[in-house]
Design an enzyme around this catalytic site. Structure first.
Site, short mmCIF file in Angstrom:
data_model
loop_
_atom_site.label_atom_id
_atom_site.label_comp_id
_atom_site.label_asym_id
_atom_site.label_seq_id
_atom_site.Cartn_x
_atom_site.Cartn_y
_atom_site.Cartn_z
N ASP A 70 -10.69 2.24 -3.47
CA ASP A 70 -11.30 2.00 -2.17
C ASP A 70 -12.82 2.11 -2.27
O ASP A 70 -13.53 1.80 -1.31
CB ASP A 70 -10.79 3.02 -1.14
CG ASP A 70 -9.47 2.58 -0.53
OD1 ASP A 70 -9.10 1.40 -0.70
OD2 ASP A 70 -8.80 3.41 0.10
N ASP A 102 0.84 -1.20 0.00
CA ASP A 102 0.00 0.00 0.00
C ASP A 102 0.88 1.26 0.00
O ASP A 102 2.09 1.21 0.29
CB ASP A 102 -0.89 -0.04 1.26
CG ASP A 102 -2.21 0.68 1.07
OD1 ASP A 102 -2.32 1.51 0.16
OD2 ASP A 102 -3.13 0.41 1.87
C1 DGJ Z 1 -5.85 1.89 1.80
C2 DGJ Z 1 -6.25 0.69 1.00
O1 DGJ Z 1 -6.77 1.08 -0.24
C3 DGJ Z 1 -7.25 -0.13 1.79
O2 DGJ Z 1 -7.68 -1.22 1.02
C4 DGJ Z 1 -6.62 -0.58 3.07
O3 DGJ Z 1 -5.56 -1.45 2.80
C5 DGJ Z 1 -6.12 0.63 3.86
N1 DGJ Z 1 -5.29 1.48 3.07
C6 DGJ Z 1 -5.39 0.20 5.09
O4 DGJ Z 1 -4.82 1.25 5.75
#
Ligand code: DGJ
Length: 726
Positions: free
Chosen positions: A551, A481
């Site tokens: 997201d 991430d």
């Molecule tokens: C952002 C990601 O897009 C989410 O899926 C998740 O992993 C969060 N970060 C966790 O902090």
């Protein structure tokens, strides 16, 4: 041979199965582009070298005499340079030891060979065998400064793709500063095109935007330190009347995860110059004598069969010539991710319960997302402390993994390696390891700083920490991430004259870490992520075959995101999960997520019996359609960007034997008629609707279409209909 040199006419011809590209070496060694478009016969040379010059205002090479019809100001310069008579937006500018940035390169030689070289330290597309690709290296030099340039062109013989990149070497005896070095420069003889780009933001990535070219400079860029949510390093120039099915389209995609520019300048001769590469703002690179610099690679697609065909060419190419490793071909495990199910609020027992229930649905892997390390129970702490929080997990990671494995699921884990929380052990030990400039407190993003991975010592520390967890535990998947953009860009180790190298060095550092991981753990499936799809680019796909697309898991919002993403990225790369969000039922969530990697992001313990049954059926469908979705050809039939009611797409097996048609009703149209014409079928064959048994010719399905008005005609409803050849 797909690349030929005509010594008499001094032209190079580069042919893909669908396009020709012609370069000419002009009288005094200027390198010109004469043509890029649909295939034309060998040895025919379009007359584009000279154009009406702007009277005394277009500079001329004194060696050609004062009244030459040639001026770099008006000619289709193959790689336009700064300050030597070409006033358009330039691809190359080098400031020399004398302090000026006049840059003038002329042809010095070339080499043509089968195959394609790697770019040292950078991701790029590849030829599976040398037979698949042919490369031209075109050499040029600035006779005054000694700057040597190599223009690389690779033609892929089975698809309409060419790749380009550039390397610069200081062949002089004094240091020089590269100020801009674009990966591609293309001059088109007219400006009768629309520029198509993908804009967005967090939770709303890659929306389609189409605008007519106008005089002046236009385009998209990122200065965020990453390719970013806001603009994707993709652009297309489409003939004004080009549609999904018809018309001339040039597609461009940069294999780069950092600051980029994709700009087009239309000049007073009504021609268009397109450039793509590292964003020159906040970029600079010192080249000492003998040193060299490699630009990232750009992928170019040409087709005269519309935007849909452009996308399909990109998709096939990326599946075949960009994605690597075990999971290029091996079936990827169907996963459930803990994030939307629990956020930071989990322990070992909750995760094992997830695994137990998910197994009953047919899920194959549990991913433990953010919150398993250091003291991380919210987003204020612990990035950089990549040791297991055994208190939270009531024991070791390996004992948790054993329990998850015992439920029949593989195990995956989350990292954010390029970040550091000010509240962390790592920050206490190394208060100068974050990205910052002296005497300025850097901005926070999600309570975190960016870790300076341009530094070797920093990378080594993160590498050791990750290696220890990954090598001591049975981990099958890593989600990488990156949850903020880079402000206050600077590295404590870079001297002032090299500060402008920071952004690119940061990206090279990221690539280095990713490369080490891929090599050390070839069996791990990597998924990239940056707050969803903030780093959805071909460079990341080189390291991870899939990227969390957004997201935003609402299926209606996802329609836009996935339609936009599909401009150049194949379904196999699009991280798409079914979540518990409320707008539609699970049927539509599943039908939309099936156009991607598919997975779940919810608490399976809390599901109703009815929803469980829906999911079991979805999982079955996922397995059944896995190969079709990954290998098939995508046809965008009705785009949500153009139609307020429906989004419709179709995936056709490569041998045209089966078709998966998905219809999603965003808003039902009362008394409307939904006639859908299929595409990509064999008109001579007959296809059976697998549910109803009705049989139609491919010709009828494509030319007359079928009336689907009664299918999925409620808001948020959807249907998947299969047709198979009889
Ligand atoms: C952002 C990601 O897009 C989410 O899926 C998740 O992993 C969060 N970060 C966790 O902090």
């Amino acid at each position: 041979m797909p690349i030929t040199f005509n010594a008499e006419k001094k032209t190079f011809k580069l042919d893909t199965p669908t396009s020709s590209y012609i370069i000419k070496i002009y009288d005094k060694g200027h390198i010109l582009n004469l043509y890029y478009g649909a295939t034309i016969p060998d040895d025919e040379v379009p007359g584009r070298a000279t154009r009406r010059v702007n009277a005394s205002f277009s500079p001329q090479d004194p060696a050609m005499g004062g009244r030459s019809p040639f001026s770099p100001d008006c000619a289709p310069m193959e790689y336009g340079t700064n300050g030597a008579g070409d006033f358009r937006i330039s691809a190359l500018s080098a400031r020399n030891a004398a302090g000026d940035s006049v840059t003038d390169i002329r042809y010095t030689g070339h080499k043509i060979y089968k195959g394609k070289k790697e770019i040292p330290g950078q991701p790029s597309t590849y030829a599976n065998t040398d037979d698949e690709a042919t490369t031209l290296e075109l050499y040029a030099a600035d006779r005054v400064t000694g700057l040597k340039i190599t223009l690389y062109y690779t033609v892929f013989e089975n698809c309409g793709v060419m790749t380009r990149r550039v390397s610069a070497q200081n062949g002089g005896d004094a240091p020089m500063q590269l100020e801009r070095i674009m990966s591609l420069c293309l001059n088109l003889p007219t400006m009768d095109y629309d520029l198509i780009t993908l804009y967005g933001r967090h939770m709303k990535e890659r929306n389609l935007e189409r605008r007519a070219l106008a005089h002046g400079v236009q385009g998209v860029e990122s200065k965020r330190g990453v390719s970013g949510h806001c603009q994707n390093p993709f652009a297309a120039l489409a003939e004004k009347n080009a549609t999904e099915q018809n018309g001339t389209v040039y597609g461009f995609n940069l294999v780069y995860s950092g600051n980029f520019s994709a700009l087009c300048e239309c000049d007073s001769n009504d021609t268009a110059r397109f450039i793509m590469g590292i964003n020159p703002t906040d970029f600079g690179w010192t080249l000492n004598p003998g040193e060299s610099f490699d630009s990232p690679e750009a992928v170019m697609v040409f087709t005269d069969k519309g935007l849909g065909e452009m996308s399909r060419i990109f998709h096939r190419f990326y599946n075949h010539n960009l994605i690597r490793g075990k999971y290029k071909t091996e079936k990827r495990p169907l996963l459930i991710n803990s994030w939307e199910a629990a956020f930071f609020d989990f322990d070992d027992n909750k995760l094992v319960d997830f695994a137990k229930e998910a197994k009953k649905l047919g899920v194959e892997m549990l991913v433990m997302d953010d919150g398993w390390f250091g003291k991380r129970n919210d987003d204020t702490t612990s990035l950089g402390d990549w040791f297991v929080n055994e208190e939270k997990l009531h024991g070791s990671l390996s004992s948790l993994i054993e329990r998850v494995n015992a439920e029949g699921l593989k195990f995956g884990i989350w990292y954010e390696p390029e970040m550091i929380s000010p509240e962390s052990e790592l920050f206490k030990k190394h208060p100068d390891w974050h990205v910052h400039v002296e005497n300025r407190e850097p901005m926070l993003g999600r309570n975190q700083y960016v870790l300076d991975v341009s530094r070797e010592d920093v990378r080594e520390n993160i590498w050791q920490q990750m290696y220890s967890v990954l090598s001591n535990n049975k981990i099958d998947y890593v989600k990488w991430d990156f949850n903020r953009n880079i402000s206050d860009a600077g590295s404590a180790l870079l001297p002032p004259e090299r500060k402008k190298e920071f952004f690119h060095r940061f990206i090279l550092g990221t690539y280095d870490l990713m490369d080490r991981l891929c090599k050390a753990f070839p069996n791990i499936l990597f998924e990239n992520c940056s707050g969803g799809g903030g780093r959805f680019d071909p460079a990341m796909l080189f390291y991870s075959p899939q990227i969390w697309c957004s997201d935003n898991t609402d299926p209606i919002e996802r329609l836009y995101i996935q339609f936009g993403t599909s401009m150049c990225y194949p379904a196999s790369t699009v991280g798409a999960h079914v979540s518990a969000n409320p707008r539609t039922g699970y049927k539509t969530k599943g039908n939309v997520a099936l156009w991607g990697t598919f997975g779940y992001e919810l608490d399976p313990v809390k599901l109703s019996d009815d929803d469980r049954e829906i999911m079991k059926a979805q999982v079955k469908l996922y397995h059944e359609t896995y190969d079709l979705v990954r290998d098939g050809d995508l046809y965008r039939l009705i785009s949500p960007f153009e139609n307020p009611y429906h989004a419709v797409w179709e995936i056709v097996a490569p041998d045209q034997s089966r078709v998966m048609l998905t219809i999603v009703t965003m808003r039902s149209e009362l008394f409307g008629n939904t006639i859908i014409k299929l595409q990509g079928l064999d008109p001579q064959r007959y296809y059976r609707n697998e549910a109803s048994g009705e049989v139609y010719s491919g010709a009828l399905l494509m030319n007359a279409g079928l009336n689907f008005s009664d299918v999925a005609n409620r808001d948020g409803d959807s249907a998947i209909i299969f047709f198979s050849a009889v």
